[in-house]
Scaffold this motif. Structure first.
Motif, PDB file in Angstrom:
ATOM      1  N   MET A  84       0.841  -1.201   0.000  1.00  0.00           N
ATOM      2  CA  MET A  84       0.000   0.000   0.000  1.00  0.00           C
ATOM      3  C   MET A  84       0.872   1.246   0.000  1.00  0.00           C
ATOM      4  N   ALA A  85       1.975   1.189   0.752  1.00  0.00           N
ATOM      5  CA  ALA A  85       2.888   2.333   0.805  1.00  0.00           C
ATOM      6  C   ALA A  85       3.431   2.629  -0.595  1.00  0.00           C
ATOM      7  N   ILE A  86       3.737   1.567  -1.330  1.00  0.00           N
ATOM      8  CA  ILE A  86       4.246   1.751  -2.697  1.00  0.00           C
ATOM      9  C   ILE A  86       3.127   2.280  -3.604  1.00  0.00           C
ATOM     10  N   MET A  87       1.921   1.741  -3.435  1.00  0.00           N
ATOM     11  CA  MET A  87       0.789   2.196  -4.253  1.00  0.00           C
ATOM     12  C   MET A  87       0.545   3.696  -4.089  1.00  0.00           C
ATOM     13  N   MET A 164      12.431  -6.453  -4.354  1.00  0.00           N
ATOM     14  CA  MET A 164      11.686  -5.222  -4.603  1.00  0.00           C
ATOM     15  C   MET A 164      12.467  -4.234  -5.453  1.00  0.00           C
ATOM     16  N   LEU A 165      13.739  -4.528  -5.717  1.00  0.00           N
ATOM     17  CA  LEU A 165      14.514  -3.617  -6.550  1.00  0.00           C
ATOM     18  C   LEU A 165      14.101  -3.841  -7.998  1.00  0.00           C
ATOM     19  N   ARG A 166      13.229  -2.975  -8.507  1.00  0.00           N
ATOM     20  CA  ARG A 166      12.677  -3.127  -9.852  1.00  0.00           C
ATOM     21  C   ARG A 166      12.483  -1.770 -10.507  1.00  0.00           C
ATOM     22  N   ALA A 167      12.497  -1.762 -11.829  1.00  0.00           N
ATOM     23  CA  ALA A 167      12.284  -0.512 -12.563  1.00  0.00           C
ATOM     24  C   ALA A 167      11.169  -0.694 -13.581  1.00  0.00           C
ATOM     25  N   TYR A 168      10.336   0.321 -13.697  1.00  0.00           N
ATOM     26  CA  TYR A 168       9.177   0.258 -14.595  1.00  0.00           C
ATOM     27  C   TYR A 168       9.098   1.528 -15.435  1.00  0.00           C
ATOM     28  N   ARG A 169       8.587   1.394 -16.651  1.00  0.00           N
ATOM     29  CA  ARG A 169       8.248   2.592 -17.403  1.00  0.00           C
ATOM     30  C   ARG A 169       6.893   3.104 -16.940  1.00  0.00           C
ATOM     31  N   ARG A 170       6.679   4.381 -17.097  1.00  0.00           N
ATOM     32  CA  ARG A 170       5.505   5.030 -16.556  1.00  0.00           C
ATOM     33  C   ARG A 170       4.169   4.379 -16.938  1.00  0.00           C
ATOM     34  N   PRO A 171       3.954   3.994 -18.219  1.00  0.00           N
ATOM     35  CA  PRO A 171       2.640   3.422 -18.565  1.00  0.00           C
ATOM     36  C   PRO A 171       2.263   2.213 -17.704  1.00  0.00           C
ATOM     37  N   ILE A 172       3.249   1.442 -17.270  1.00  0.00           N
ATOM     38  CA  ILE A 172       2.947   0.284 -16.427  1.00  0.00           C
ATOM     39  C   ILE A 172       2.429   0.739 -15.070  1.00  0.00           C
ATOM     40  N   ILE A 173       3.067   1.755 -14.531  1.00  0.00           N
ATOM     41  CA  ILE A 173       2.640   2.285 -13.234  1.00  0.00           C
ATOM     42  C   ILE A 173       1.242   2.888 -13.358  1.00  0.00           C
ATOM     43  N   ASP A 174       1.000   3.620 -14.456  1.00  0.00           N
ATOM     44  CA  ASP A 174      -0.339   4.193 -14.672  1.00  0.00           C
ATOM     45  C   ASP A 174      -1.383   3.084 -14.734  1.00  0.00           C
ATOM     46  N   ALA A 175      -1.030   1.986 -15.391  1.00  0.00           N
ATOM     47  CA  ALA A 175      -1.975   0.864 -15.497  1.00  0.00           C
ATOM     48  C   ALA A 175      -2.258   0.265 -14.126  1.00  0.00           C
ATOM     49  N   ILE A 176      -1.230   0.147 -13.301  1.00  0.00           N
ATOM     50  CA  ILE A 176      -1.419  -0.387 -11.944  1.00  0.00           C
ATOM     51  C   ILE A 176      -2.366   0.504 -11.148  1.00  0.00           C
ATOM     52  N   ARG A 178      -4.578   2.640 -12.336  1.00  0.00           N
ATOM     53  CA  ARG A 178      -5.939   2.568 -12.913  1.00  0.00           C
ATOM     54  C   ARG A 178      -6.655   1.291 -12.496  1.00  0.00           C
ATOM     55  N   SER A 179      -5.905   0.207 -12.359  1.00  0.00           N
ATOM     56  CA  SER A 179      -6.533  -1.079 -12.042  1.00  0.00           C
ATOM     57  C   SER A 179      -7.204  -1.060 -10.666  1.00  0.00           C
ATOM     58  N   GLY A 180      -6.823  -0.094  -9.832  1.00  0.00           N
ATOM     59  CA  GLY A 180      -7.427   0.025  -8.500  1.00  0.00           C
ATOM     60  C   GLY A 180      -7.305  -1.250  -7.696  1.00  0.00           C
ATOM     61  N   PRO A 187       4.975  -6.440  -7.885  1.00  0.00           N
ATOM     62  CA  PRO A 187       5.798  -6.959  -8.990  1.00  0.00           C
ATOM     63  C   PRO A 187       5.013  -7.846  -9.951  1.00  0.00           C
ATOM     64  N   ALA A 188       4.117  -8.671  -9.411  1.00  0.00           N
ATOM     65  CA  ALA A 188       3.353  -9.571 -10.280  1.00  0.00           C
ATOM     66  C   ALA A 188       2.335  -8.803 -11.109  1.00  0.00           C
ATOM     67  N   LEU A 189       1.687  -7.831 -10.484  1.00  0.00           N
ATOM     68  CA  LEU A 189       0.711  -7.017 -11.206  1.00  0.00           C
ATOM     69  C   LEU A 189       1.402  -6.262 -12.340  1.00  0.00           C
ATOM     70  N   ALA A 190       2.543  -5.683 -12.022  1.00  0.00           N
ATOM     71  CA  ALA A 190       3.296  -4.944 -13.034  1.00  0.00           C
ATOM     72  C   ALA A 190       3.688  -5.867 -14.175  1.00  0.00           C
ATOM     73  N   TYR A 191       4.099  -7.068 -13.824  1.00  0.00           N
ATOM     74  CA  TYR A 191       4.509  -8.028 -14.848  1.00  0.00           C
ATOM     75  C   TYR A 191       3.369  -8.288 -15.818  1.00  0.00           C
ATOM     76  N   SER A 192       2.132  -8.369 -15.264  1.00  0.00           N
ATOM     77  CA  SER A 192       0.996  -8.688 -16.127  1.00  0.00           C
ATOM     78  C   SER A 192       0.704  -7.544 -17.098  1.00  0.00           C
ATOM     79  N   PHE A 193       1.214  -6.348 -16.843  1.00  0.00           N
ATOM     80  CA  PHE A 193       0.993  -5.222 -17.753  1.00  0.00           C
ATOM     81  C   PHE A 193       2.183  -4.990 -18.679  1.00  0.00           C
ATOM     82  N   ALA A 194       3.286  -5.690 -18.444  1.00  0.00           N
ATOM     83  CA  ALA A 194       4.517  -5.405 -19.192  1.00  0.00           C
ATOM     84  C   ALA A 194       4.466  -6.009 -20.594  1.00  0.00           C
TER      85      ALA A 194
END
Ligand code: UDP
Ligand code: MG
Length: 322
Positions: A84-87, A164-176, A178-180, A187-194
């Motif tokens: 949640m802190a990361i979200m 937890m050391l991971r890097a993402y492009r912005r659209p993936i974070i936006d998708a996370i 938006r998914s609410g 990490p798994a949620l991000a993977y599903s959008f990558a």
């Protein structure tokens, strides 16, 4: 920054959840900022204070005062958990690229450029996996087991889900965002959008100070979330098992009935029946628990309750917006 100047876009947002890390923060600041300054791109660091009971928040406030240009602090009123802190930070990031990191220095900040290099090579998701993992034998083996189950039940391919050391492009974070998502295993949620994920080995160090915030109970919950959150496999496996059990017990009843007719009543048959009954009852209870998990998940979504409460945010007005 000059207010009339066109604000430089933020290239990099570093997101760090903090829960009772007063002994680690000074060292983290001392190691992290030089690395980021050395990258030569505009960056921001977002710390989420996840309801720490120690001096973590005052330390973060001091750091914000020392580097207001690049430091942002989100202060939760209570402890809502690492994800949640990361979200909360994800909902506020300004950077084109987002890096997540633990505050306890188990992920060396010096490894960040390695991740960015892979992103620059065209990937949209770079997951770290821990080389020479510095955790207890129990943690290491338990995590191997969960890895195996996850590989079988979901289509998430990840060498090391716990890193937890991971890097993402912005659209993936936006998708996370938006998914609410709730019960988020990020990490798994991000993977599903990558679209083009990659992995890179990173060093792993022992916790600089303090002890892990994850008790056995919290680890079980987290991993249960991971499996049920990304697949219905447990439910399906259970249904298959329950079907096999009912078929087996039906057969047994037939055999017992036949035996009774041909050979006559057996002695101690009562105990056999009790055994079967107990077994079936326990299967039913497991089933109810599993169904409850999915129902509970649905309930949480339907209820749409606020997932966390931010007491205060420290950020400099007019800080660059991405
Ligand atoms: N953390 C958090 N909230 C929590 C538990 C942990 O923000 O309820 C943070 C913690 O401060 C650290 C990171 O999440 O930055 C990883 O926590 P920890 O080191 O305890 O986990 P482990 O490395 O043992 O998996
Ligand atoms: Mg740790």
């Amino acid at each position: 920054m000059n207010a009339s100047a066109v604000p430089a876009a933020v290239a990099l947002s570093v997101v760090i959840p903090v829960y009772n890390e007063e002994a680690n923060l000074p060292v983290l600041f001392a190691r992290l900022y030089p690395v980021l300054d050395g990258l030569g791109r505009p960056y921001e660091v977002i710390f989420t204070n996840d309801g720490s009971a120690d001096r973590s928040f005052p330390l973060l406030r001091d750091q914000h005062a020392a580097r207001p240009d690049v430091t942002r602090v989100i202060d939760f009123n209570a402890n809502y958990g690492q994800h949640m802190a990361i979200m909360a930070a994800f909902e506020r990031v300004r950077g084109e690229v987002i890096v997540t990191l633990d505050a306890d220095l188990q992920n060396p900040p010096e490894e960040i450029p390695k991740l960015l290099e892979r992103l620059d090579a065209g990937h949209d998701y770079v997951g770290g996996f821990r080389l020479d993992r510095q955790d207890s034998l129990f943690r290491t083996w338990a995590s191997r087991l969960v890895n195996l189950v996850r590989e079988r039940t979901t289509n998430i391919e990840m060498t090391d889900q716990g890193c937890m050391l991971r890097a993402y492009r912005r659209p993936i974070i936006d998708a996370i965002v938006r998914s609410g998502a709730i019960n988020t295993f990020i990490p798994a949620l991000a993977y599903s959008f990558a679209g083009n994920p990659a992995e890179v080995g990173v060093r792993h160090e022992e916790r600089h100070a303090g002890v892990s915030n994850y008790s056995f109970y919290r680890l079980v919950r987290l991993n249960f979330d991971l499996i049920t959150g990304f697949s219905l496999a447990p439910l399906q496996v259970f249904t298959m098992f329950a079907l096999a059990c009912s078929a087996g017990s039906f057969l047994l009843v037939l055999i017992l009935a036949g035996r009774r007719l041909i050979i006559g009543p057996e002695e101690g048959g009562l105990f056999t029946l009790f055994g079967i009954l107990f077994f079936l009852v326990s299967v039913t209870m497991v089933g109810i628990g599993l169904i409850g998990e999915y129902v509970g998940r649905t309930y949480q979504v339907v209820r749409a309750r606020q997932r966390y409460h931010v007491r205060e945010t420290l950020e400099t007005a007019g800080a660059p917006r991405g």
